[in-house]
Design a protein around this motif. Structure first.
Motif, PDB file in Angstrom:
ATOM      1  N   ALA A  92      74.551 -49.489 -39.194  1.00  0.00           N
ATOM      2  CA  ALA A  92      75.291 -50.404 -38.323  1.00  0.00           C
ATOM      3  C   ALA A  92      75.853 -51.517 -39.200  1.00  0.00           C
ATOM      4  O   ALA A  92      75.084 -52.329 -39.728  1.00  0.00           O
ATOM      5  N   PRO A  93      77.177 -51.579 -39.380  1.00  0.00           N
ATOM      6  CA  PRO A  93      77.769 -52.648 -40.193  1.00  0.00           C
ATOM      7  C   PRO A  93      78.084 -53.878 -39.348  1.00  0.00           C
ATOM      8  O   PRO A  93      78.681 -53.773 -38.268  1.00  0.00           O
TER       9      PRO A  93
ATOM     10  N   VAL B 199      72.133 -56.910 -47.274  1.00  0.00           N
ATOM     11  CA  VAL B 199      72.875 -58.130 -46.947  1.00  0.00           C
ATOM     12  C   VAL B 199      73.801 -58.445 -48.116  1.00  0.00           C
ATOM     13  O   VAL B 199      73.368 -58.448 -49.273  1.00  0.00           O
ATOM     14  N   VAL B 200      75.062 -58.707 -47.828  1.00  0.00           N
ATOM     15  CA  VAL B 200      76.022 -59.143 -48.844  1.00  0.00           C
ATOM     16  C   VAL B 200      76.429 -60.564 -48.482  1.00  0.00           C
ATOM     17  O   VAL B 200      77.170 -60.783 -47.526  1.00  0.00           O
TER      18      VAL B 200
ATOM     19  N   TYR C 216      70.288 -64.607 -41.195  1.00  0.00           N
ATOM     20  CA  TYR C 216      70.001 -63.240 -41.649  1.00  0.00           C
ATOM     21  C   TYR C 216      68.610 -63.107 -42.267  1.00  0.00           C
ATOM     22  O   TYR C 216      68.156 -61.988 -42.533  1.00  0.00           O
ATOM     23  N   PHE C 217      67.911 -64.233 -42.478  1.00  0.00           N
ATOM     24  CA  PHE C 217      66.514 -64.135 -42.893  1.00  0.00           C
ATOM     25  C   PHE C 217      65.655 -63.483 -41.804  1.00  0.00           C
ATOM     26  O   PHE C 217      64.605 -62.891 -42.108  1.00  0.00           O
TER      27      PHE C 217
ATOM     28  N   VAL D  74      73.884 -53.007 -42.412  1.00  0.00           N
ATOM     29  CA  VAL D  74      74.391 -53.807 -43.527  1.00  0.00           C
ATOM     30  C   VAL D  74      75.071 -55.032 -42.933  1.00  0.00           C
ATOM     31  O   VAL D  74      75.800 -54.936 -41.945  1.00  0.00           O
ATOM     32  N   VAL D  75      74.808 -56.190 -43.533  1.00  0.00           N
ATOM     33  CA  VAL D  75      75.328 -57.459 -43.037  1.00  0.00           C
ATOM     34  C   VAL D  75      76.229 -58.069 -44.099  1.00  0.00           C
ATOM     35  O   VAL D  75      75.793 -58.307 -45.228  1.00  0.00           O
TER      36      VAL D  75
END
Length: 722
Positions: free
Chosen positions: A211-212, A311-312, A227-228, A345-346
């Motif tokens: 899931a992007p 995570v990017v 996002y933590f 992926v975030v």
């Protein structure tokens, strides 16, 4: 049958067939050593039928020599290697080599010697250095180098102490486990907006499916804390997490925030690690004991045993694109790795790339918005300074309003930041007597003066030379003139204006190690710095509550050169650096110096109208058939012989395919026609989405033979057009 096909880590060799000795198992992904003539080569056992090659009679196959004691590369990683090689037109072996980027990790368990205080009594008089070391090293253990740095003495002093029995050796395994992170160590108080975004991401981690997500949050909105929460959920599920950061200088700031949230540091991966540190990290990642890995783009190809989230951070950053070797974009490859792994992926950014926003608009990415700053902080006000009207004085670069803004902050005890994306003192040095310009001998570029190191340097190949006392062309002394400003020159101007101010330079020259970055952050947060002067390094990731003024010295600089993404890159840089102001309780102000206040990107920055800018940029890209509506690729042919490079370019140009959905421009000398001693010619390929761009490039290039001295480089989705 015990036949295997190896992907050998040498692109010139191609796949090779071997057989397994009796009783030896080597499933796909195993890393093995095999004979090749009198030599030994390392290779990866690849899936049957996925590598080209003719089958050789089994009786002619040589047996492999050894299966190395590391876990096989996971299937998802092998598929990623194949996809990356195919998409970016790179040799499969070159991509696979990135997965085995720690040669020392392949040798199995190993030990090293560390030292600690023995507790022995010292007979005789202690030297001052030994006394200081005894006080500093109580309860500490490490290598001689680590202990020397900690105690502030030389390694020779410690070796003498070891000889005297004050230090004792301790044998430790290199692969000792990392301290565990606790997902429930210090849960944050999230705002309602943050909590809503975090809950969607946590649900995606629990779902264990691809899931992007695109987190589009203004600067200071708390994207990291948000996002933590999915990171914590992955830890509770005993799954690994990869966080990609674009700059090593951002690592120290991130580590402090991570340790505060999870009670332990993550596992680091970047080029500055020592070989033993890389080995330890690689093996922990491969066996699944490394919980959270924080690294540069190369961390994307490590062999994670149980990946649960990617995570990017600062996903818009140009530095995620590698410009040599395998020319891949880590932002895009991270999405593909998540797809092959079946994990979320975030992508997080305050200024997302236009391509990412397009994917969100198409419904391919789920867009999550954080439209306001955390804790009630407000976005800074923005004001333009028209340099055609508010002209700085002679040999000055800061206009009156910006100088007054700096003075006001100094009087109030607040911090300021000046941004100019140009390292060094001056971009050009010339002789006022004869006009001689100092040029790099190996590149088509001027040498940049660095007064802090008294050097002239090329920022493309690294060539350096001392600043001469006389012009090498005419011999005249005291005739060299610096033209234009770099950050060092701005710093000199600020010192002249405010001699009492405490100034820090923040560039890749001054923050080139994690230790220097940590020192800078500590001084800035401790209010030991009044004015920060920096390049793009300071545009992201830093949080200084008392910084209330940001001055952009030359907002037009990034618009020069005709780069496809020049406007988007300028908007992102200026918006990001503007976001450093007013992140605490005090309001912030941004002053942007420009000679083109009516330029669309500058007007959008002044009005705070990001949506209007992106809409205009999207329309322009659509009209030009540029990404994301079309595809670009660059082909660079280079040789140490200019004639050889030119003839190779002409020969390739004569063989160009004639296709309705592909336009080929060139050949022409590259804008940087000489780089690192090699002459360069360039083609630009613009393809419609209907074209199979990679197949066109491969078929075209493979049909032409080149002289041995010619290199052919392919850059799919290029970011650099020099």
């Amino acid at each position: 049958m015990n036949r295997i096909r190896l992907l050998v880590l040498n692109a010139a060799l191609g796949p090779l067939d071997y057989r397994l000795p009796e009783g030896v198992a080597a499933p796909a992904g195993s890393v093995v050593v095999a004979p090749l003539g009198p030599r030994k080569v390392t290779g990866i056992v690849w899936d049957e039928g996925r590598l080209p090659g003719e089958d050789i009679a089994f009786e002619r196959l040589r047996p492999i020599l050894e299966v190395l004691p590391v876990p096989p590369l996971p299937e998802a990683l092998r598929r990623l290697i194949e996809w990356t090689a195919d998409y970016y037109c790179a040799p499969l072996a070159s991509v696979a080599r990135m997965a085995l980027s720690s040669g020392g990790a392949l040798g199995g368990p190993a030990t090293m010697t560390e030292y600690r205080l023995s507790g022995a009594e010292m007979t005789g008089r202690l030297t001052a250095q030994r006394k200081a070391a005894l006080e500093a090293l109580a309860g500490e253990q490490g290598t001689m180098r680590e202990l020397a740095a900690q105690a502030g003495v030389s390694e020779g002093v410690l070796r003498g102490m070891a000889g005297a029995g004050l230090l004792e050796p301790v044998t430790v395994t290199i692969d000792r486990p990392y301290p565990p992170a606790d997902p429930d160590h210090a849960p944050p108080d999230l705002s309602p907006e943050q909590a809503a975004v975090a809950s969607q991401l946590v649900a995606a981690v629990k779902a264990r499916a691809f899931a992007p997500f695109l987190i589009d949050g203004v600067t200071g909105s708390g994207k990291t804390e948000t996002y933590f929460e999915p990171v914590a959920e992955a830890l509770r599920m005993d799954r690994q997490v990869l966080v990609l950061l674009p700059e090593i200088a951002l690592t120290e700031n991130f580590l402090a925030r991570f340790a505060a949230r999870f009670g332990a540091a993550p596992v680091l991966w970047h080029s500055s690690l020592k070989s033993t540190e890389r080995r330890r990290a690689w093996r922990a990642i491969a066996d699944g004991t490394a919980q959270v890995v924080v690294g540069a783009r190369s961390a994307l190809f490590l062999p994670y045993a149980n990946l649960g989230l990617i995570v990017v951070d600062e996903a818009h950053e140009v530095s995620f694109k590698q410009d040599d070797g395998v020319r891949y974009n880590a932002r895009d490859v991270s999405v593909m790795r998540a797809r092959f792994e079946g994990v979320p992926v975030v992508l997080a950014s305050a200024t997302p790339a236009l391509e990412s926003l397009h994917m969100a608009a198409q419904g391919i990415y789920t867009k999550l918005d954080l439209p306001s700053r955390f804790g009630g902080a407000s976005l800074p006000s923005v004001r333009l300074i028209n340099l055609t009207e508010e002209k700085p004085g002679s040999q000055r670069w800061l206009a009156g309003p910006l100088v007054e803004g700096l003075r006001a902050r100094l009087e109030r005890g607040e911090q300021s930041l000046l941004f100019l994306n140009r390292r060094g003192y001056a971009p050009l040095t010339l002789c006022r007597n004869c006009g001689h310009r100092f040029k790099c001998p190996s590149c088509s570029a001027w040498l940049v003066e660095h007064r802090l190191s008294s050097r002239l340097a090329c920022h493309h190949c690294g060539f350096e030379t001392r600043v001469p006392e006389a012009c090498p062309e005419c011999g005249e002394r005291d005739c060299l003139v610096a033209c234009g400003p770099g950050v060092e020159r701005i710093a000199d101007e600020v010192r002249d204006l405010f001699p009492q101010a405490r100034i820090a330079l923040a560039t890749s020259d001054t923050l080139n190690t994690p230790e220097r970055a940590a020192q800078f952050i500590a001084e800035a947060t401790g209010k030991a710095i009044d004015i920060i002067i920096g390049t793009q390094l300071v545009t992201k990731g830093f949080h200084f509550p008392d910084l209330t003024l940001v001055g952009v010295v030359d907002a037009d600089l990034g618009l020069e050169g005709g780069d496809l993404r020049a406007a988007e890159r300028t908007y992102a840089q200026v918006a990001q650096v503007a976001g450093r102001a007013g992140r605490g309780a005090k309001p912030g102000e941004v002053l942007i110096q420009t000679r083109h206040p009516d330029a669309p990107v500058i007007a959008a920055l002044a009005d705070g109208d990001r949506d209007a800018f992106y809409a205009a940029e999207t329309a322009a890209r659509r009209d030009a058939g540029a990404p994301p509506f079309g595809r670009w690729a660059a082909i660079i042919l280079s040789s140490e012989d200019e004639k050889e490079a030119r003839e190779a370019a002409i020969r390739l140009g004569d063989a160009r395919p004639r296709l309705a959905d592909v336009q080929i421009l060139g050949p022409a000398p590259a804008p940087l026609a000489l780089l690192r001693g090699r002459y360069r010619y360039r083609f630009l390929v613009n393809a419609k989405r209907s074209a199979n761009l990679q197949a066109v490039l491969r078929d075209w290039i493979s049909a032409v033979s080149f002289a041995p001295g010619v290199r052919v480089g392919v850059d799919v989705d290029p970011y650099s057009f020099v």
